[in-house]
Design a protein around this motif. Structure first.
Motif, short mmCIF file in Angstrom:
data_model
loop_
_atom_site.label_atom_id
_atom_site.label_comp_id
_atom_site.label_asym_id
_atom_site.label_seq_id
_atom_site.Cartn_x
_atom_site.Cartn_y
_atom_site.Cartn_z
N ASN A 116 0.80 -1.22 0.00
CA ASN A 116 0.00 0.00 0.00
C ASN A 116 0.83 1.27 0.00
O ASN A 116 0.31 2.34 -0.33
CB ASN A 116 -0.92 0.00 1.22
N ALA A 117 2.10 1.18 0.40
CA ALA A 117 2.97 2.35 0.41
C ALA A 117 4.35 1.95 -0.08
O ALA A 117 5.32 1.88 0.70
CB ALA A 117 3.04 2.95 1.82
N ARG A 279 0.35 10.18 8.20
CA ARG A 279 -0.56 9.36 7.40
C ARG A 279 -0.13 7.90 7.39
O ARG A 279 -0.96 7.00 7.21
CB ARG A 279 -0.67 9.90 5.98
N TYR A 280 1.17 7.66 7.62
CA TYR A 280 1.63 6.28 7.65
C TYR A 280 1.18 5.58 8.93
O TYR A 280 0.87 4.39 8.90
CB TYR A 280 3.15 6.22 7.50
N LEU A 283 -2.28 4.67 8.23
CA LEU A 283 -2.33 3.52 7.33
C LEU A 283 -2.10 2.23 8.11
O LEU A 283 -2.77 1.22 7.90
CB LEU A 283 -1.29 3.67 6.22
N THR A 286 -5.22 1.30 9.97
CA THR A 286 -6.25 0.81 9.05
C THR A 286 -5.94 -0.63 8.61
O THR A 286 -6.84 -1.48 8.58
CB THR A 286 -6.35 1.71 7.81
#
Length: 323
Positions: A116-117, A279-280, A283, A286
């Motif tokens: 995802n990243a 934001r990581y 993530l 999530t």
């Protein structure tokens, strides 16, 4: 003192032997010994008891060792981060973890993170639960997965799950002949191997507190540094060990029995800095929530059913310190 002396001292403290430390550092032993002596003279205290074999650290030496590791780790991180900024390279996400989480959901989480990243450079650093709190506050790691509750208001903790505990038993012993859950009182009178030996408090204290609360007394308690050593000693018929259920796959040459007691669990805890709005981090939370919703086999087999960790979406108050 300088960084060279810190590196010399940590090598000696880690190896507990001047000769091996000198070999690792690629220097002769006399200048190594001299630098440690100069360090002790500057501090005005002895750091090493040289008469013992292997050598051991004084109380001051143990404190200095832990502080030196933090300083050197921060310097290495500073150099690496500076180079990456200068070279316009990927964002780094440093994750601290206790060894037993490698046998639960951590590998799956890291795979999902990379998917995802892909721009993230993920660094995995093994460290004990108690070491993760200062590492977070000092910026040496961004996220920690540990097992120890704490009382530091600068670090937010979320209990992700309560993992069942099992007893590792030598093959061929009477307790190893059954596969049914083992009543805790059966551990009484056995030689118990616990880890880690230091620093404390640690997972070892969780195990000892569980037995103490149930008024169960082992015949003897042997403290070792890590889970791999503990299980190796079990295989050698030197005692028994209580480990998280997911770590059963570490050694196939010992027997494992689930403990028949609802309190025989160890939490898996996500730690991060209070106020971190990266934001990581969002993530990671999530992905953990999604992973738990899938109810993978390792989760169902090793953990008590707990509600979905809804707290992953917000900052939670810190947990009280352990007794």
């Amino acid at each position: 003192m300088d960084l060279r002396q810190l590196r010399y001292f940590t090598a000696v403290a880690r190896e507990r032997n001047f000769t091996r430390a000198a070999e690792i550092l690629h220097i002769a032993q006399p200048p190594l010994s001299r630098q440690i002596q100069l360090l002790e003279e500057e501090l005005g205290v002895a750091l090493i008891v040289r008469k013992s074999r292997p050598i051991r650290l004084t109380d001051a030496g143990r404190l200095f060792y832990e502080q030196a590791l933090q300083v050197l780790g921060r310097v290495d991180q500073m150099k690496d981060a500076t180079r990456r900024v200068g070279m316009n390279r990927n964002r780094v996400l440093s994750i601290g973890f206790v060894a037993s989480t490698l046998y639960g959901g951590l590998p799956a989480l890291v795979r999902k993170l990379r998917q995802n990243a892909p721009e993230l450079d993920i660094q995995l650093l093994e460290m004990l639960s108690i070491q993760q709190i200062p590492a977070l506050k000092e910026g040496r790691i961004d996220i920690g997965f540990g097992r120890l509750k704490h009382g530091d208001p600068n670090v937010v903790s979320t209990v992700l799950r309560e993992e069942r505990l099992v007893v590792a038993l030598p093959q061929g012993t009477p307790l190893a002949r059954e596969t049914t859950p083992l009543p805790l009182p059966a551990i009484g009178g056995q030689r118990l191997i616990v880890y880690p030996k230091e620093p404390r408090p640690s997972y070892a204290d969780q195990v000892l507190a569980l037995l103490q609360d149930e008024d169960i007394r082992p015949a003897d308690v042997l403290e070792v540094r890590e889970i791999q050593t503990a299980l190796g000693l079990v295989a050698a018929e030197s005692g028994i060990c209580i480990i998280p259920s997911s770590a059963r796959q570490m050694r196939p040459d010992v027997r494992y029995r689930m403990i028949d007691n609802a309190r025989a669990v160890s939490p898996v805890i996500l730690n991060h800095r209070a106020g971190d709005s990266s934001r990581y981090l969002g993530l990671v939370k999530t992905l953990i929530r999604d992973m738990y919703a899938e109810n993978p086999a390792w989760l169902e087999a090793n953990n008590l059913p707990i509600p979905s960790p809804d707290g992953l979406g917000r900052d939670e108050p810190h947990h009280p310190a352990p007794r």
